[in-house]
Design a protein around this motif. Sequence first.
Motif, mmCIF file in Angstrom:
data_model
loop_
_atom_site.group_PDB
_atom_site.id
_atom_site.type_symbol
_atom_site.label_atom_id
_atom_site.label_comp_id
_atom_site.label_asym_id
_atom_site.label_seq_id
_atom_site.Cartn_x
_atom_site.Cartn_y
_atom_site.Cartn_z
ATOM 1 N N MET A 62 7.447 -21.355 15.986
ATOM 2 C CA MET A 62 7.173 -21.512 14.552
ATOM 3 C C MET A 62 6.292 -20.390 14.007
ATOM 4 N N LYS A 63 5.390 -19.866 14.870
ATOM 5 C CA LYS A 63 4.500 -18.785 14.424
ATOM 6 C C LYS A 63 5.312 -17.594 13.912
ATOM 7 N N ARG A 64 6.434 -17.353 14.603
ATOM 8 C CA ARG A 64 7.310 -16.243 14.222
ATOM 9 C C ARG A 64 7.783 -16.432 12.768
ATOM 10 N N LEU A 65 8.104 -17.674 12.392
ATOM 11 C CA LEU A 65 8.571 -17.952 11.029
ATOM 12 C C LEU A 65 7.447 -17.751 10.009
ATOM 13 N N ILE A 66 6.259 -18.256 10.332
ATOM 14 C CA ILE A 66 5.135 -18.139 9.395
ATOM 15 C C ILE A 66 4.774 -16.670 9.167
ATOM 16 N N HIS A 67 4.767 -15.893 10.266
ATOM 17 C CA HIS A 67 4.484 -14.460 10.130
ATOM 18 C C HIS A 67 5.557 -13.773 9.304
ATOM 19 N N GLY A 68 6.797 -14.187 9.531
ATOM 20 C CA GLY A 68 7.921 -13.626 8.771
ATOM 21 C C GLY A 68 7.741 -13.887 7.282
ATOM 22 N N PHE A 69 7.313 -15.101 6.936
ATOM 23 C CA PHE A 69 7.147 -15.436 5.518
ATOM 24 C C PHE A 69 5.993 -14.645 4.899
ATOM 25 N N GLU A 70 4.937 -14.433 5.672
ATOM 26 C CA GLU A 70 3.819 -13.617 5.186
ATOM 27 C C GLU A 70 4.297 -12.196 4.885
ATOM 28 N N HIS A 71 5.128 -11.672 5.768
ATOM 29 C CA HIS A 71 5.691 -10.330 5.560
ATOM 30 C C HIS A 71 6.499 -10.304 4.264
ATOM 31 N N PHE A 72 7.326 -11.348 4.080
ATOM 32 C CA PHE A 72 8.152 -11.440 2.874
ATOM 33 C C PHE A 72 7.271 -11.462 1.617
ATOM 34 N N ARG A 73 6.216 -12.300 1.639
ATOM 35 C CA ARG A 73 5.337 -12.458 0.477
ATOM 36 C C ARG A 73 4.617 -11.168 0.099
ATOM 37 N N HIS A 74 4.195 -10.443 1.138
ATOM 38 C CA HIS A 74 3.367 -9.275 0.863
ATOM 39 C C HIS A 74 4.145 -7.971 0.779
ATOM 40 N N GLU A 75 5.284 -7.889 1.440
ATOM 41 C CA GLU A 75 6.023 -6.621 1.475
ATOM 42 C C GLU A 75 7.291 -6.647 0.614
ATOM 43 N N VAL A 76 8.038 -7.737 0.667
ATOM 44 C CA VAL A 76 9.344 -7.792 -0.004
ATOM 45 C C VAL A 76 9.203 -8.295 -1.443
ATOM 46 N N PHE A 77 8.544 -9.426 -1.603
ATOM 47 C CA PHE A 77 8.426 -10.070 -2.911
ATOM 48 C C PHE A 77 7.834 -9.154 -3.994
ATOM 49 N N PRO A 78 6.718 -8.440 -3.695
ATOM 50 C CA PRO A 78 6.132 -7.599 -4.755
ATOM 51 C C PRO A 78 7.094 -6.533 -5.268
ATOM 52 N N GLN A 79 8.001 -6.066 -4.398
ATOM 53 C CA GLN A 79 8.934 -5.016 -4.814
ATOM 54 C C GLN A 79 10.040 -5.563 -5.719
ATOM 55 N N GLN A 80 10.264 -6.876 -5.671
ATOM 56 C CA GLN A 80 11.360 -7.464 -6.451
ATOM 57 C C GLN A 80 10.846 -8.582 -7.357
ATOM 58 N N ARG A 81 9.616 -8.429 -7.805
ATOM 59 C CA ARG A 81 8.984 -9.476 -8.609
ATOM 60 C C ARG A 81 9.821 -9.852 -9.833
ATOM 61 N N GLU A 82 10.372 -8.852 -10.498
ATOM 62 C CA GLU A 82 11.158 -9.106 -11.718
ATOM 63 C C GLU A 82 12.401 -9.933 -11.414
ATOM 64 N N LEU A 83 13.070 -9.571 -10.306
ATOM 65 C CA LEU A 83 14.281 -10.304 -9.905
ATOM 66 C C LEU A 83 13.946 -11.763 -9.629
ATOM 67 N N PHE A 84 12.874 -12.022 -8.897
ATOM 68 C CA PHE A 84 12.520 -13.401 -8.563
ATOM 69 C C PHE A 84 12.085 -14.178 -9.809
ATOM 70 N N LYS A 85 11.485 -13.475 -10.766
ATOM 71 C CA LYS A 85 11.085 -14.125 -12.016
ATOM 72 C C LYS A 85 12.344 -14.607 -12.748
ATOM 73 N N LYS A 86 13.350 -13.748 -12.775
ATOM 74 C CA LYS A 86 14.610 -14.086 -13.439
ATOM 75 C C LYS A 86 15.301 -15.245 -12.708
ATOM 76 N N LEU A 87 15.252 -15.187 -11.372
ATOM 77 C CA LEU A 87 15.956 -16.198 -10.570
ATOM 78 C C LEU A 87 15.234 -17.546 -10.548
ATOM 79 N N ALA A 88 13.971 -17.547 -10.953
ATOM 80 C CA ALA A 88 13.188 -18.785 -10.878
ATOM 81 C C ALA A 88 13.789 -19.879 -11.741
ATOM 82 N N SER A 89 14.542 -19.500 -12.772
ATOM 83 C CA SER A 89 15.072 -20.524 -13.685
ATOM 84 C C SER A 89 16.585 -20.652 -13.645
ATOM 85 N N GLY A 90 17.246 -20.025 -12.676
ATOM 86 C CA GLY A 90 18.699 -20.218 -12.598
ATOM 87 C C GLY A 90 19.384 -19.229 -11.686
ATOM 88 N N GLN A 91 20.617 -19.558 -11.329
ATOM 89 C CA GLN A 91 21.416 -18.681 -10.473
ATOM 90 C C GLN A 91 22.825 -18.557 -11.042
#
Length: 224
Positions: free
Chosen positions: A1-30
């Motif tokens: 499970m630690k592998r998953l938690i570390h993976g999510f931390e990587h996503f939050r800090h490395e991936v998400f900030p680069q695509q903040r606008e996309l995730f904002k748009k996707l927050a309300s629909g697909q």
Amino acid sequence: MKRLIHGFEHFRHEVFPQQRELFKKLASGQSPGAMFITCADSRVMPELMFNAQPGELFVYRNIGNIVPPYAQHVSGVVAAIEYAVRVLKVEHIVICGHSDCGAMKALGKPELVREMPSVAAWLKHADVARYVVEQNTSGLSDDECLHYLTRENVVGQLEHLRTLPVVAAAMASGNLSIHGWVYDIAHAELEAFDAQEGRFVTLKPGMEDLPEATPHMRFSASAA
Ligand SMILES: [Zn+2]
């Protein structure tokens, strides 16, 4: 499970900030353009394979990329297809099998799932492939048998897909295309079922005519 938690931390800090606008748009629909039905096998990763962004692909995975035919007993995959066609209005549904599939191996050798009654019952929906291969071939090696079972299973599941009323209706009006593919893990290759030719062909970039598994539409989209 630690592998998953570390993976999510990587996503939050490395991936998400680069695509903040996309995730904002996707927050309300697909509004994904395609539904992709494939095997639960951990080696098959549709988003990685197609370089897809969040929101692009409506993915459903189960053992053996199976779509049970229309019946009184509802399955999760059938409910997801109804939603994808009626609400998300996807224009394409792809059913994708893959090389070295454990489900297809079990289809050829039912003794492999004797201790797994639920898996054995689920694989009944793939019996069509076993019958087609058994009754049309002889003297196959295990590898050849797996090759044919994997492809015939995709063809059989495409036929099941067409028994769903929402799919039949959307296809009749030309609003939905269906595709049958097989992914080769070792060589990173995709084959597509060409219904006109009755065979699988390797997909190549820049191909003029994409092999189609969709019958011709019978109603124009405007009349539907
Ligand atoms: Zn599989």
